[in-house]
Write a protein that holds these residues in place. Structure first.
Motif, PDB file in Angstrom:
ATOM      1  N   ILE A  62     139.775  33.431 -16.997  1.00 27.88           N
ATOM      2  CA  ILE A  62     139.630  32.034 -17.426  1.00 27.88           C
ATOM      3  C   ILE A  62     140.326  31.081 -16.447  1.00 27.88           C
ATOM      4  O   ILE A  62     139.783  30.047 -16.076  1.00 27.88           O
ATOM      5  CB  ILE A  62     140.203  31.837 -18.846  1.00 27.88           C
ATOM      6  N   PHE A  63     141.531  31.443 -16.037  1.00 29.62           N
ATOM      7  CA  PHE A  63     142.357  30.547 -15.221  1.00 29.62           C
ATOM      8  C   PHE A  63     142.265  30.883 -13.736  1.00 29.62           C
ATOM      9  O   PHE A  63     142.438  32.031 -13.348  1.00 29.62           O
ATOM     10  CB  PHE A  63     143.826  30.635 -15.663  1.00 29.62           C
ATOM     11  N   ARG A  64     142.042  29.874 -12.932  1.00 28.62           N
ATOM     12  CA  ARG A  64     142.037  30.023 -11.481  1.00 28.62           C
ATOM     13  C   ARG A  64     143.473  29.932 -10.961  1.00 28.62           C
ATOM     14  O   ARG A  64     144.373  29.518 -11.676  1.00 28.62           O
ATOM     15  CB  ARG A  64     141.200  28.915 -10.849  1.00 28.62           C
ATOM     16  N   GLY A  65     143.673  30.269  -9.693  1.00 32.03           N
ATOM     17  CA  GLY A  65     144.996  30.173  -9.088  1.00 32.03           C
ATOM     18  C   GLY A  65     145.575  28.780  -9.180  1.00 32.03           C
ATOM     19  O   GLY A  65     146.769  28.591  -9.442  1.00 32.03           O
ATOM     20  N   ARG A  66     144.739  27.770  -9.035  1.00 31.57           N
ATOM     21  CA  ARG A  66     145.208  26.374  -9.100  1.00 31.57           C
ATOM     22  C   ARG A  66     145.610  25.951 -10.510  1.00 31.57           C
ATOM     23  O   ARG A  66     146.179  24.885 -10.700  1.00 31.57           O
ATOM     24  CB  ARG A  66     144.129  25.437  -8.563  1.00 31.57           C
ATOM     25  N   ASP A  67     145.307  26.790 -11.500  1.00 30.74           N
ATOM     26  CA  ASP A  67     145.634  26.482 -12.893  1.00 30.74           C
ATOM     27  C   ASP A  67     147.019  26.970 -13.311  1.00 30.74           C
ATOM     28  O   ASP A  67     147.373  26.878 -14.487  1.00 30.74           O
ATOM     29  CB  ASP A  67     144.588  27.097 -13.834  1.00 30.74           C
ATOM     30  N   ARG A  71     151.243  23.785 -11.445  1.00 30.95           N
ATOM     31  CA  ARG A  71     150.238  23.018 -10.705  1.00 30.95           C
ATOM     32  C   ARG A  71     149.345  22.200 -11.633  1.00 30.95           C
ATOM     33  O   ARG A  71     148.970  21.079 -11.319  1.00 30.95           O
ATOM     34  CB  ARG A  71     149.372  23.963  -9.883  1.00 30.95           C
ATOM     35  N   LEU A  72     148.995  22.777 -12.781  1.00 32.25           N
ATOM     36  CA  LEU A  72     148.079  22.140 -13.724  1.00 32.25           C
ATOM     37  C   LEU A  72     148.761  21.081 -14.587  1.00 32.25           C
ATOM     38  O   LEU A  72     148.122  20.134 -15.034  1.00 32.25           O
ATOM     39  CB  LEU A  72     147.437  23.215 -14.606  1.00 32.25           C
ATOM     40  N   GLY A  73     150.053  21.267 -14.837  1.00 33.60           N
ATOM     41  CA  GLY A  73     150.783  20.311 -15.676  1.00 33.60           C
ATOM     42  C   GLY A  73     150.822  20.683 -17.142  1.00 33.60           C
ATOM     43  O   GLY A  73     151.329  19.930 -17.968  1.00 33.60           O
ATOM     44  N   LEU A  98     147.688  16.558 -20.593  1.00 30.60           N
ATOM     45  CA  LEU A  98     146.794  17.013 -21.664  1.00 30.60           C
ATOM     46  C   LEU A  98     145.445  16.301 -21.624  1.00 30.60           C
ATOM     47  O   LEU A  98     144.455  16.815 -22.146  1.00 30.60           O
ATOM     48  CB  LEU A  98     147.436  16.781 -23.037  1.00 30.60           C
ATOM     49  N   LEU A  99     145.387  15.142 -21.016  1.00 30.69           N
ATOM     50  CA  LEU A  99     144.152  14.375 -20.980  1.00 30.69           C
ATOM     51  C   LEU A  99     143.295  14.673 -19.758  1.00 30.69           C
ATOM     52  O   LEU A  99     142.194  14.160 -19.634  1.00 30.69           O
ATOM     53  CB  LEU A  99     144.485  12.877 -21.033  1.00 30.69           C
ATOM     54  N   ASP A 100     143.788  15.522 -18.861  1.00 38.25           N
ATOM     55  CA  ASP A 100     143.064  15.885 -17.647  1.00 38.25           C
ATOM     56  C   ASP A 100     141.792  16.651 -18.007  1.00 38.25           C
ATOM     57  O   ASP A 100     141.779  17.490 -18.902  1.00 38.25           O
ATOM     58  CB  ASP A 100     143.974  16.746 -16.762  1.00 38.25           C
ATOM     59  N   GLY A 101     140.710  16.370 -17.285  1.00 41.69           N
ATOM     60  CA  GLY A 101     139.424  17.019 -17.553  1.00 41.69           C
ATOM     61  C   GLY A 101     139.464  18.527 -17.419  1.00 41.69           C
ATOM     62  O   GLY A 101     138.848  19.247 -18.201  1.00 41.69           O
ATOM     63  N   ARG A 102     140.186  19.049 -16.453  1.00 33.59           N
ATOM     64  CA  ARG A 102     140.281  20.507 -16.269  1.00 33.59           C
ATOM     65  C   ARG A 102     140.999  21.132 -17.453  1.00 33.59           C
ATOM     66  O   ARG A 102     140.609  22.194 -17.942  1.00 33.59           O
ATOM     67  CB  ARG A 102     141.005  20.834 -14.948  1.00 33.59           C
ATOM     68  N   VAL A 103     142.064  20.493 -17.925  1.00 31.49           N
ATOM     69  CA  VAL A 103     142.809  21.004 -19.086  1.00 31.49           C
ATOM     70  C   VAL A 103     141.916  21.027 -20.312  1.00 31.49           C
ATOM     71  O   VAL A 103     141.885  22.011 -21.066  1.00 31.49           O
ATOM     72  CB  VAL A 103     144.088  20.170 -19.330  1.00 31.49           C
ATOM     73  N   ARG A 104     141.150  19.960 -20.520  1.00 34.15           N
ATOM     74  CA  ARG A 104     140.232  19.896 -21.666  1.00 34.15           C
ATOM     75  C   ARG A 104     139.173  21.007 -21.574  1.00 34.15           C
ATOM     76  O   ARG A 104     138.843  21.639 -22.570  1.00 34.15           O
ATOM     77  CB  ARG A 104     139.557  18.526 -21.733  1.00 34.15           C
ATOM     78  N   ALA A 105     138.667  21.241 -20.378  1.00 34.25           N
ATOM     79  CA  ALA A 105     137.664  22.288 -20.196  1.00 34.25           C
ATOM     80  C   ALA A 105     138.241  23.674 -20.502  1.00 34.25           C
ATOM     81  O   ALA A 105     137.592  24.505 -21.146  1.00 34.25           O
ATOM     82  CB  ALA A 105     137.113  22.248 -18.769  1.00 34.25           C
ATOM     83  N   LEU A 106     139.469  23.926 -20.074  1.00 37.04           N
ATOM     84  CA  LEU A 106     140.117  25.207 -20.367  1.00 37.04           C
ATOM     85  C   LEU A 106     140.361  25.352 -21.870  1.00 37.04           C
ATOM     86  O   LEU A 106     140.160  26.429 -22.434  1.00 37.04           O
ATOM     87  CB  LEU A 106     141.437  25.326 -19.597  1.00 37.04           C
ATOM     88  N   ALA A 107     140.767  24.282 -22.517  1.00 34.39           N
ATOM     89  CA  ALA A 107     140.990  24.313 -23.970  1.00 34.39           C
ATOM     90  C   ALA A 107     139.703  24.669 -24.704  1.00 34.39           C
ATOM     91  O   ALA A 107     139.715  25.461 -25.652  1.00 34.39           O
ATOM     92  CB  ALA A 107     141.533  22.970 -24.448  1.00 34.39           C
ATOM     93  N   GLU A 108     138.607  24.114 -24.260  1.00 38.25           N
ATOM     94  CA  GLU A 108     137.313  24.406 -24.890  1.00 38.25           C
ATOM     95  C   GLU A 108     136.945  25.888 -24.774  1.00 38.25           C
ATOM     96  O   GLU A 108     136.322  26.445 -25.661  1.00 38.25           O
ATOM     97  CB  GLU A 108     136.205  23.546 -24.267  1.00 38.25           C
ATOM     98  N   ARG A 109     137.345  26.528 -23.694  1.00 35.31           N
ATOM     99  CA  ARG A 109     137.043  27.951 -23.510  1.00 35.31           C
ATOM    100  C   ARG A 109     137.709  28.804 -24.585  1.00 35.31           C
ATOM    101  O   ARG A 109     137.199  29.846 -24.958  1.00 35.31           O
ATOM    102  CB  ARG A 109     137.501  28.438 -22.126  1.00 35.31           C
ATOM    103  N   PHE A 110     138.885  28.376 -25.062  1.00 31.87           N
ATOM    104  CA  PHE A 110     139.594  29.111 -26.114  1.00 31.87           C
ATOM    105  C   PHE A 110     139.147  28.684 -27.514  1.00 31.87           C
ATOM    106  O   PHE A 110     139.366  29.400 -28.480  1.00 31.87           O
ATOM    107  CB  PHE A 110     141.110  28.871 -26.012  1.00 31.87           C
ATOM    108  N   GLY A 111     138.565  27.510 -27.644  1.00 29.67           N
ATOM    109  CA  GLY A 111     138.312  26.894 -28.935  1.00 29.67           C
ATOM    110  C   GLY A 111     137.294  27.543 -29.834  1.00 29.67           C
ATOM    111  O   GLY A 111     137.234  27.223 -31.006  1.00 29.67           O
ATOM    112  N   GLY A 112     136.493  28.461 -29.348  1.00 37.31           N
ATOM    113  CA  GLY A 112     135.505  29.101 -30.198  1.00 37.31           C
ATOM    114  C   GLY A 112     136.100  30.055 -31.214  1.00 37.31           C
ATOM    115  O   GLY A 112     135.553  30.259 -32.285  1.00 37.31           O
ATOM    116  N   GLN A 113     137.244  30.636 -30.907  1.00 33.84           N
ATOM    117  CA  GLN A 113     137.844  31.642 -31.773  1.00 33.84           C
ATOM    118  C   GLN A 113     139.109  31.174 -32.491  1.00 33.84           C
ATOM    119  O   GLN A 113     139.414  31.644 -33.567  1.00 33.84           O
ATOM    120  CB  GLN A 113     138.199  32.883 -30.943  1.00 33.84           C
ATOM    121  N   GLN A 114     139.868  30.284 -31.884  1.00 32.71           N
ATOM    122  CA  GLN A 114     141.137  29.874 -32.485  1.00 32.71           C
ATOM    123  C   GLN A 114     141.388  28.392 -32.250  1.00 32.71           C
ATOM    124  O   GLN A 114     140.751  27.775 -31.414  1.00 32.71           O
ATOM    125  CB  GLN A 114     142.305  30.695 -31.936  1.00 32.71           C
TER     126      GLN A 114
END
Length: 166
Positions: A62-67, A71-73, A98-114
């Motif tokens: 899910i997470f890239r090296g830059r994440d 680095r991501l915050g 928390l409002l960064d687009g990349r952070v929101r996209a990563l959150a969505e990846r987890f959001g289907g189950q929890q």
């Protein structure tokens, strides 16, 4: 932990998490954290530190090296809550991240189950409590989102009693 992933210079867990064994509160850098990364008492570190691994380490698919959290915050942390089950806490380590687009996209990846909950740096948890507080609901299955919203409206209290998953 992935064989390829190492914390390197990142010490965000050393800042973000409370370490009761060391008397370290949340949202304060541990006195044993080294400025270049790593821990000054690594071989003798407490159990809370030995068992913790952020989701950047645990989920390389899910997470890239830059994440990496420094680095991501934000730092993604898997926790177990007695009412809501498994949740992902997204701890803000840099104001506004928390409002960064990349952070929101990563959150969505987890959001289907929890539930995925953002914790803003420096916000109060509730009356008489200190440390970072519940900031926003980022994603989650409809039934858990409805239950959490109902509870928050009913109690007017923040998200509490989160226990580390281990």
């Amino acid at each position: 932990m992935s064989d390829e992933r190492r914390c390197g210079a990142c010490t965000e867990c050393c800042r973000t998490l409370a370490i009761p064994t060391l008397g370290k509160p949340a949202d304060k850098l541990c006195e044993h954290a080294r400025s270049c990364g790593g821990c000054g008492i690594y071989d003798a570190r407490p159990p809370e530190c030995r068992t913790f691994q952020c989701q950047w380490l645990m989920s390389p698919e899910i997470f890239r090296g830059r994440d990496r959290p420094d680095r991501l915050g934000v730092m993604f942390d898997l926790v177990e809550h007695e009412r809501y089950g498994r949740c992902v806490m997204v701890h803000e380590t840099r104001p506004g991240a928390l409002l960064d687009g990349r952070v929101r996209a990563l959150a969505e990846r987890f959001g289907g189950q929890q539930l995925v909950l953002g914790v803003r740096r420096g916000e109060a948890r509730g009356p008489g409590e200190s440390g970072p507080g519940f900031g926003l609901i980022m994603a989650g299955p409809a039934d858990k989102l409805a239950l959490l919203r109902h509870d928050l409206i009913r109690s007017r209290a923040g998200f509490k009693q989160v226990k580390p998953h281990g």
